[in-house]
Design an enzyme around this catalytic site. Structure first.
Site, PDB file in Angstrom:
ATOM      1  N   HIS A  25       0.818  -1.230   0.000  1.00 33.76           N
ATOM      2  CA  HIS A  25       0.000   0.000   0.000  1.00 33.76           C
ATOM      3  C   HIS A  25       0.851   1.280   0.000  1.00 33.76           C
ATOM      4  O   HIS A  25       0.873   1.991  -0.990  1.00 33.76           O
ATOM      5  CB  HIS A  25      -1.027   0.039   1.134  1.00 33.76           C
ATOM      6  CG  HIS A  25      -2.004  -1.088   1.107  1.00 33.76           C
ATOM      7  ND1 HIS A  25      -2.779  -1.358   0.002  1.00 33.76           N
ATOM      8  CD2 HIS A  25      -2.301  -2.044   2.031  1.00 33.76           C
ATOM      9  CE1 HIS A  25      -3.534  -2.422   0.258  1.00 33.76           C
ATOM     10  NE2 HIS A  25      -3.261  -2.857   1.475  1.00 33.76           N
TER      11      HIS A  25
ATOM     12  N   ASP B 284      -5.554  -8.131  -3.623  1.00 32.08           N
ATOM     13  CA  ASP B 284      -5.836  -7.851  -2.209  1.00 32.08           C
ATOM     14  C   ASP B 284      -7.188  -8.397  -1.733  1.00 32.08           C
ATOM     15  O   ASP B 284      -7.311  -9.577  -1.461  1.00 32.08           O
ATOM     16  CB  ASP B 284      -5.701  -6.338  -1.987  1.00 32.08           C
ATOM     17  CG  ASP B 284      -5.581  -5.967  -0.511  1.00 32.08           C
ATOM     18  OD1 ASP B 284      -5.630  -6.876   0.340  1.00 32.08           O
ATOM     19  OD2 ASP B 284      -5.442  -4.772  -0.198  1.00 32.08           O
TER      20      ASP B 284
HETATM   21 ZN   LIG Z   1      -3.753  -6.840   2.296  1.00 36.85          ZN
END
Ligand SMILES: [Zn+2]
Length: 446
Positions: free
Chosen positions: A279, A331
């Protein structure tokens, strides 16, 4: 490629020749790929061999690499998308995720993983980095029984799996894990490595490997991170963690430690070689520069970050400072499409900056760096020899149907951008993992 490159002298188990083959910079014609008995590519080029598998009307690319997944979250697709009390956020979404963690039994868990991995493979994904933290059958057990279901489900589907086994010791900085979240817990780094040893003995060697993980700064202390990273390096394993996805995580870390998570990580680890931070949505520019200088890599998950309303990472800075160290993941699996992840990586930047081609390589191509993130750089991030059509790499391939209606109008030069910006799983005719082929849509392959 004008000359063949070769790493083996034995006769290949299979020779493949498609109409077009991606050779790293462009699609080329007349390229043969020789695959050995172990499922690795032994030679690529104008080999002059009889091709056992001819693929007219098809283009071959490296199989797509999904560097960050939580397969069980596939069960949340279409849920948590109504907002009776007004807008939601990451933390309201997380409540639904914790509820799911509480109710998954091993049989449901297994089926969910197999279905998610099957959907990935049909979308052209040949390697998944499964960031796995739901370990135990019940909150009371400490049996790690679900880990084996991940391995088994991946083998059922034949997808390459890097099991990113996550260490998760606290339910927030300095807080115990409670309720269903106790199914995630690891006692200490020593017991973590004992479980890694058990898992290492159960891997299907052609298609499975391990990576080390500290879930996040919420789940592991800086001391535990350092201990896990040191042993991961000693074992030659990659090391992944979630970092700075949410402002609240940063605020909590500053309150507890007086520093932001990235600064804390840089202080805790002797280097960031082999580290992938997932991220980095809110990472401060100076800290990102230090992290990249120390060898760190970044994985971005555009569709999930969009779905959760996380924010937008400073992608140009990452791309400028560390070309080839950017990977992509599906994800939460709210949508499984690496082609969409690729274009949305670029599109959110276009929307924010009101520019086009924010990400481009030295030759000006916008599509090539996106493909690279979704193939070879993803493979490097996961520590596997894949993501390229090159001698020595696993024969992990994506077969594209050039007759797909969404590709109408393609030519050799615009095929890659047409794929990246205009198509999804409908173009995926077949995939190959370690030399084992699977058709997905069109009959008559080979
Ligand atoms: Zn994750």
């Amino acid at each position: 490629l004008s000359n063949a490159s070769s790493s083996a002298s034995a006769a290949p188990a299979e020779v493949v020749e498609a109409e077009l083959t991606w050779t790293g910079e462009r699609f080329e014609r007349g390229v043969q790929i020789a695959i050995d008995d172990d499922g690795r590519i032994s030679a690529v080029g104008e080999l002059g061999l009889p091709a056992g598998r001819r693929l007219p009307g098809r283009a071959l690319l490296p199989g797509l690499v999904n560097a960050h997944s939580h397969a069980f979250q596939r069960a949340m697709r279409g849920r948590g998308e109504t907002f009776p009390e007004g807008s939601g956020c990451f933390w309201s979404w997380r409540e639904g995720m914790v509820e799911l963690v509480g109710r998954l039994d091993p049989a449901h868990f297994h089926d969910l993983y197999a279905a998610a991995f099957r959907e990935m493979r049909a979308a052209g994904i040949t390697t998944v980095g499964e960031f796995h933290y739901l370990h135990h059958t019940t909150p009371e057990a400490e049996d790690f029984a679900l880990d084996e279901h991940v391995l088994a489900a991946a083998e059922e589907v034949g997808i390459r799996l890097v099991l990113l086994e996550a260490y998760y010791a606290s339910g927030g900085i300095g807080q115990p894990l409670t309720g269903p979240l106790r199914r995630l817990r690891g006692a200490d780094p020593a017991s973590y490595w004992r479980q890694m040893d058990r898992l290492a003995r159960q891997l299907a060697s052609r298609r499975q490997s391990l990576g080390a993980v500290a879930h996040s700064i919420r789940a592991a202390t800086p001391g535990e991170m350092a201990e896990l990273y040191g042993e991961a390096r000693r074992r030659g394993l990659v090391f992944h963690l979630h970092l700075e996805e949410q402002q609240r995580e940063i605020d909590d870390t500053v309150a507890a430690y007086g520093q932001r998570p990235m600064a804390l990580l840089l202080e805790a680890l002797p280097s960031c070689e082999g580290v992938t931070a997932v991220h980095c949505t809110h990472t401060a520019p100076a800290e990102m520069a230090r992290y990249l200088d120390a060898g760190g890599r970044v994985c971005i998950c555009p569709l999930t970050e969009g779905n959760l309303g996380d924010g937008i990472a400073d992608l140009p800075a990452i791309h400028r400072a560390a070309r080839g160290r950017l990977s992509l993941g599906t994800d939460s699996n709210a949508r499984i499409s690496m082609l969409e992840e690729m274009r949305w990586l670029e599109y959110v930047q276009r929307l924010e900056r009101r520019q086009r081609g924010v990400l481009h390589d030295a030759g000006g191509s916008g599509a090539r760096p996106l493909l690279r993130a979704a193939t070879e750089d993803g493979a490097t991030t996961l520590g596997v020899a894949a993501g390229r059509i090159a001698a020595g790499c696993w024969a992990d391939l994506l077969v594209v149907d050039l007759a797909a209606t969404t590709l109408a109008g393609w030519d050799d030069d615009n095929l890659l951008p047409a794929l990246v910006f205009g198509t999804a799983e409908e173009v995926v005719a077949a995939t190959c993992v370690a030399g084992a082929w699977q058709e997905h849509r069109s009959p008559g392959l080979g």
